[in-house]
Structure formats: structure tokens, C-alpha cells
Scaffold this motif. Sequence first.
Motif, short mmCIF file in Angstrom:
data_model
loop_
_atom_site.label_atom_id
_atom_site.label_comp_id
_atom_site.label_asym_id
_atom_site.label_seq_id
_atom_site.Cartn_x
_atom_site.Cartn_y
_atom_site.Cartn_z
N ALA A 187 0.86 -1.19 0.00
CA ALA A 187 0.00 0.00 0.00
C ALA A 187 0.90 1.24 0.00
O ALA A 187 2.08 1.17 0.31
CB ALA A 187 -0.93 0.00 1.22
N GLY A 188 0.30 2.38 -0.32
CA GLY A 188 1.06 3.62 -0.46
C GLY A 188 1.34 4.30 0.86
O GLY A 188 1.16 3.72 1.93
N VAL A 233 -4.61 6.60 -0.33
CA VAL A 233 -4.19 5.20 -0.14
C VAL A 233 -5.36 4.32 0.29
O VAL A 233 -5.50 3.18 -0.18
CB VAL A 233 -3.02 5.13 0.89
N TRP A 291 -4.88 -0.89 5.47
CA TRP A 291 -3.83 -0.49 4.52
C TRP A 291 -2.60 0.07 5.22
O TRP A 291 -1.46 -0.14 4.79
CB TRP A 291 -4.37 0.52 3.53
N GLY A 319 1.80 0.08 4.52
CA GLY A 319 2.09 1.32 3.78
C GLY A 319 3.58 1.57 3.65
O GLY A 319 4.36 1.22 4.53
N TRP A 367 5.88 7.02 -0.50
CA TRP A 367 5.81 6.32 -1.81
C TRP A 367 7.20 6.03 -2.35
O TRP A 367 7.43 5.99 -3.55
CB TRP A 367 5.05 7.17 -2.82
#
Length: 393
Positions: A195-196, A203, A237, A241, A245
Motif C-alpha cells: 500500500a502507499g 491510499v 492499509w 504502507g 511512496w
Amino acid sequence: MALSRRNLISLSAAALAAGALAACSDERGGDTADPAPADGTTGAAPADGETTPTGGEAGGLIGIAMPTKSLERWNRDGAHLEGLLKEMGYETSLQYADNKQDQQNNQIQNMINDGAKVVVIASIDGTAMGPILQTAADAGVKVFAYDRLINGTENVDYYATFDNYKVGQLQGQYILDHMDDYKNDDGSINLEPFAGSPDDNNVRYFFGGAWDLLGPEVEKGTFTVPSGKAPADSDGWASIGIQGWASSGAQSEMENRINSFYGDGKKVNIVLSPNDSLALGIQQALEGAGYTPGEDWPLLTGQDADLANVQAMVQGKQTMDVWKDTRMLGEQVAKMVDQLVKGEEVETNDTETYDNGVKVVPSFLIDPVVVTMDNIEEQLVESGFYTAEDIGL
Ligand code: GAL
């Protein structure tokens, strides 16, 4: 338990708002209150469908606050929107904040001081902007959330983005549609989800769209997740994460999973990567572990059609991309800014989905598109987004 799209969104927005308000109260001492706006407007965001009286004259200064230059897409977004607004007769102040929200808040303060009529903001942490957006509202400056919703404040006038939940759905559906091509001899399929950045409001939607489809299949045993990093539901999420990013973060996470859970010949079969910067790091980890495109390379998803990832797709190192033609987002935002400045009806197409914990922000959503080797030329070259030689076709 997969949360429905609406539950996912309102649940997370409420949680965010609580955090945001707490964050704002901590920061409030640091901001000085601005004088009342000269034009007498309250700066309060318009109710759905209302226009905001901003004088009706095109022209003047528009602030464009982008998160960072280190992630490819924002350079495209910033330059394109700046060019469009200048062509429309506006002055612009385009700033990049090195992925630091306090730096971006200072840049927005400068835009306000310089007399910006509107600020367009692709935030870094949209829960830490309450005070600066109150300053903007007090100064009669209108606020557009660009691509990433800003939470916990009424002082966001509009939001323009791609359909973030659909981005995830397209990734999840692609995996379901093609998973049989990646089965092991014993019928098992090893899936690794990513996940971001946990501070990015998008996200939850990216992951929710994908995991609402894939989570139930993990529960049924269609997929195994050898690393154990399978969130219990679409709200989980944050546990997987990757901060900022960062490709490097994704690469080391993938390396750790391979080294820890993929001994004695076990192979990664499918990787859910929410975007291209993470997919790039995952590719490097796979290459370092000896995976070979066309032989044992896993199905790998992505988003943004970054140049390096499109080139990688041509080389067989990425399977699909969710392309968001950011030229369309820039054109839509420039049009909405111009409408707002002129006091015209601002075009939106969604006044229900994006609850930021304080209000539902009137939005315009653009559809993303799946790109694979089957349609790469039609989508990315014929549209003029890249040339064939750019991408190695
Ligand atoms: C998201 C954005 C994506 C993704 C990521 C990193 O908020 O919507 O396109 O690339 O940030 O920039």
C-alpha cells in the motif's frame, strides 16, 4: 470483512477528522490570525452547487502547491497546470514542497501574502492543513484539493481527482482475471500486497478498491500470502504502507519478504503494487533475487504510467498500469478555477463520495484506464502522452 465503498470512506473520514482537529489544535498556537478579507467575503466554502462570488474578473495570481519533484507525476502535473493557467491569462506561483507538509504550508502562506485568488493544492498530509486553510479562508482565497483530498476542514472549496477507488478496483480485477496464468504446479498462488504512503488520503481508496476484491479470495484460500502481510480487511492499509511512496522503501520491503518467506524454491506469483514508484522498487528487488521476465516474473501492478515503468512493461517487468492522463486533470482544474474566479457555476460530477470529515467536498472525478502491452500503443502513444521511442516500442 470487506467494507463497502461508502462505509470505507465515511469511516475513515471521521477518524481522520478527529486526528486532524487534534493536529490543528496543537498547531493553532503557531499561526497568527490574518486580517479580515478586504473584499468582505467570509471565505467559507460554498454549499454544494453554489458559486462563490470572487469578483468575476479572470486573471490574477493562482497558487499551485505540488508535493515533491522526486515523484515523476507531480512534475508533469505542475508544469501542465501552470501552462494552461498562463494561457488563460493568469499569473501562477508553482511550488514544490519536498514531501514536507510544513514546507508546503509555508509556501501556501506566501501565495496568500502575494494575493493569490485561488490555491490549488496536492497535499502531502491533508490532515495537517487546518490552520493554513483557515488563513486562506479568512483572506478570501479559494482552495482546490488536487488529486488528494484535504481532510478535517471546511475550508476546501473543490476537489478534482481520478476515481481513486476505481484505480484499486482495476488493479484487483486485473489480478483476478489473470491469476490462473500465475498458479504454481500445486495450484497455489503466492500474493504479496503493498500500500502507499500512510499520510496520503488516496491510499485508503486505492487499497480499498483492490482489497474489497482480493481480501475475500485470501480468506477463501485462493491466494496465500507467505509474508503474512495480508490486512484483515480493506481498512488495514496502513500496516503495509510505504512512507513517502519511496521506491527504496518498497525495494527493501520486497527484499525482506523474499529473504524471510521465500526459501526452498518458493516463488512470488503476484504483487499488488498501488503505484509505479513502488513497482519500480519491487522490480529491483525481484531482479536482485534472480527472477526473470517471461519465466518466473510475477504479475506486477502499477499506477501513473511513469516512463520507467512503461519501459519496464515493454521489457516484461511490469504487467499492467493504471494510467491517469494527468493532462485531463490539469485541464479540468484550470477550467474549474476559471469558473470560480469568474463567479460562474463550477463544474463537478460528484457531490457525495468525498466526505473529508467536516463536509462532502464537491468534486470532479476522471476515469483511470488500464494499460497493458495489448493497448500500450493506442493509449500512450496515439494519445501523445509518450512517443514509441520514449518507451522502447
Ligand atoms: C498518489 C497519487 C498517485 C501516486 C502517489 C505518488 O496520491 O494519486 O498517482 O503516484 O500519490 O505520487
